[in-house]
Scaffold this motif. Structure first.
Motif, short mmCIF file in Angstrom:
data_model
loop_
_atom_site.label_atom_id
_atom_site.label_comp_id
_atom_site.label_asym_id
_atom_site.label_seq_id
_atom_site.Cartn_x
_atom_site.Cartn_y
_atom_site.Cartn_z
N SER A 1 0.81 -1.23 0.00
CA SER A 1 0.00 0.00 0.00
C SER A 1 0.84 1.27 0.00
N LEU A 2 2.16 1.12 0.00
CA LEU A 2 3.06 2.25 0.18
C LEU A 2 3.77 2.63 -1.12
N SER A 3 3.57 3.87 -1.55
CA SER A 3 4.28 4.38 -2.72
C SER A 3 5.61 4.99 -2.27
N LEU A 4 6.69 4.31 -2.53
CA LEU A 4 7.99 4.77 -2.06
C LEU A 4 8.47 5.95 -2.90
N ASN A 5 8.88 7.02 -2.22
CA ASN A 5 9.39 8.20 -2.90
C ASN A 5 10.33 8.96 -1.96
N PRO A 6 11.18 9.83 -2.49
CA PRO A 6 12.16 10.52 -1.65
C PRO A 6 11.56 11.37 -0.54
N GLU A 7 10.32 11.79 -0.69
CA GLU A 7 9.68 12.61 0.36
C GLU A 7 9.58 11.83 1.68
N LEU A 8 9.50 10.51 1.59
CA LEU A 8 9.33 9.69 2.80
C LEU A 8 10.61 9.59 3.64
N ILE A 9 11.73 10.03 3.09
CA ILE A 9 12.97 10.00 3.86
C ILE A 9 12.84 10.87 5.11
N SER A 10 12.07 11.92 5.03
CA SER A 10 11.86 12.78 6.19
C SER A 10 11.23 11.99 7.34
N ASP A 11 10.28 11.10 7.03
CA ASP A 11 9.65 10.27 8.06
C ASP A 11 10.67 9.30 8.68
N SER A 12 11.57 8.79 7.84
CA SER A 12 12.61 7.88 8.35
C SER A 12 13.55 8.60 9.30
N LEU A 13 13.86 9.84 8.99
CA LEU A 13 14.72 10.63 9.88
C LEU A 13 14.02 10.91 11.21
N ASP A 14 12.73 11.18 11.15
CA ASP A 14 11.96 11.37 12.39
C ASP A 14 11.98 10.09 13.23
N LEU A 15 11.84 8.94 12.57
CA LEU A 15 11.87 7.67 13.28
C LEU A 15 13.23 7.48 13.97
N HIS B 1 16.74 6.95 18.73
CA HIS B 1 18.04 7.26 19.34
C HIS B 1 17.98 8.45 20.30
N ASN B 2 16.76 8.95 20.48
CA ASN B 2 16.56 10.06 21.42
C ASN B 2 17.48 11.24 21.10
N LEU B 3 17.47 11.63 19.82
CA LEU B 3 18.30 12.73 19.34
C LEU B 3 17.43 13.74 18.62
N ASP B 4 17.91 14.97 18.53
CA ASP B 4 17.23 15.97 17.71
C ASP B 4 17.28 15.54 16.24
N ARG B 5 16.25 15.87 15.53
CA ARG B 5 16.18 15.51 14.10
C ARG B 5 17.38 16.06 13.33
N GLU B 6 17.80 17.27 13.65
CA GLU B 6 18.92 17.89 12.93
C GLU B 6 20.22 17.10 13.14
N ILE B 7 20.41 16.57 14.34
CA ILE B 7 21.60 15.78 14.63
C ILE B 7 21.58 14.49 13.82
N VAL B 8 20.42 13.88 13.70
CA VAL B 8 20.29 12.65 12.91
C VAL B 8 20.61 12.92 11.45
N GLU B 9 20.09 14.01 10.91
CA GLU B 9 20.38 14.38 9.52
C GLU B 9 21.90 14.51 9.32
N GLU B 10 22.55 15.18 10.25
CA GLU B 10 23.99 15.39 10.14
C GLU B 10 24.74 14.06 10.16
N LYS B 11 24.31 13.15 11.04
CA LYS B 11 25.00 11.87 11.17
C LYS B 11 24.81 11.01 9.92
N ILE B 12 23.61 11.02 9.34
CA ILE B 12 23.37 10.25 8.13
C ILE B 12 24.18 10.81 6.96
#
Length: 237
Positions: A197-211, A216-227
């Motif tokens: 049921s899931l249409s995979l697209n680059p927009e969903l990467i934001s949801d993965s970063l939130d997850l 990891h109990n980190l700020d979203r910005e820190i996760v973005e930097e680490k990835i």
């Protein structure tokens, strides 16, 4: 920058939309799409091209084509081979030829210090053992759903595991993401692909970063930097 480590750019319609906000590792499926991906990388600065022959397309490809493609890769300074690997789940009938072709990609990955963007459906352990035998140092396991007891060996080898948006509906992938250190994860979309049921697209990467931020109990910005740091580390030569 948002990282998409596994995306089929030649099938996306509006690449300009992602300029300035994303870094793409664009995978190919055969010789033709490999050449098209190289051309796209010349037009769009945020594309890191990967060339290869998808295991599903091995039936209509040859060992000679694989060797020819690798010469194209070398002459164009390509840093990544993908989508490559083995698949015993969906195309077991071509597995012997898949192995022949994959060995060529392994030879070049070792000789030229290339990143492997891997498809490993049903063959996770076999591919891992081949990587170790060939002493390949840079490998990315796209949408990993293999044995959970193999994760530690992947991590210890310095390999990366993809965070695919399928975690939203695929329990095993969610569990694997939860068990993998942030230092060994990269986000991906595998766009454009319809998974149930899931249409995979680059927009969903934001949801993965939130997850990942929640896990990891980190700020979203820190996760973005680490990835992004993981991405650049993988491609360091």
């Amino acid at each position: 920058m948002l990282i998409d480590m596994h995306v089929h750019c030649n099938e996306l319609k509006d690449l300009d939309h992602y300029s300035g906000s994303h870094l793409f590792a664009c995978v190919a499926e055969d010789v033709e799409t490999s050449k098209a991906t190289i051309e796209l990388s010349r037009r769009f600065h945020f594309i890191k091209p990967c060339v290869g022959i998808h295991p599903w397309n091995i039936a209509r490809s040859s060992v000679e084509e694989a060797r020819s493609l690798m010469e194209i890769a070398v002459s164009n300074n390509i840093e990544c081979l993908g989508e490559v690997g083995l698949d015993s789940r969906f195309v077991p009938e071509t597995l012997p030829r898949q192995r022949e072709v994959f060995k060529i990609f392994l030879d070049y990955a070792r000789e030229y210090d290339l990143v492997l963007n891997l498809h490993t459906a049903g063959t996770h352990r076999e591919v891992f053992q081949m990587l170790k035998t060939w002493r390949v140092e840079k490998a990315y396991f796209h949408w990993y759903t293999g044995p959970e007891d193999l994760i530690k060996e992947l991590i210890d080898s310095g390999y990366f595991i993809g965070v695919n948006p399928s975690w939203k509906i695929q329990e095993k992938h969610y569990r694997i993401i939860s068990k993998t250190p942030l230092s060994n994860l990269l986000t991906e979309s595998d766009a454009p692909y319809q998974y149930k049921s899931l249409s995979l697209n680059p927009e969903l990467i934001s949801d993965s970063l939130d997850l990942l931020a929640r896990l990891h109990n980190l700020d979203r910005e820190i996760v973005e930097e680490k990835i992004e740091e993981n991405f650049r580390r993988l491609f360091t030569r």
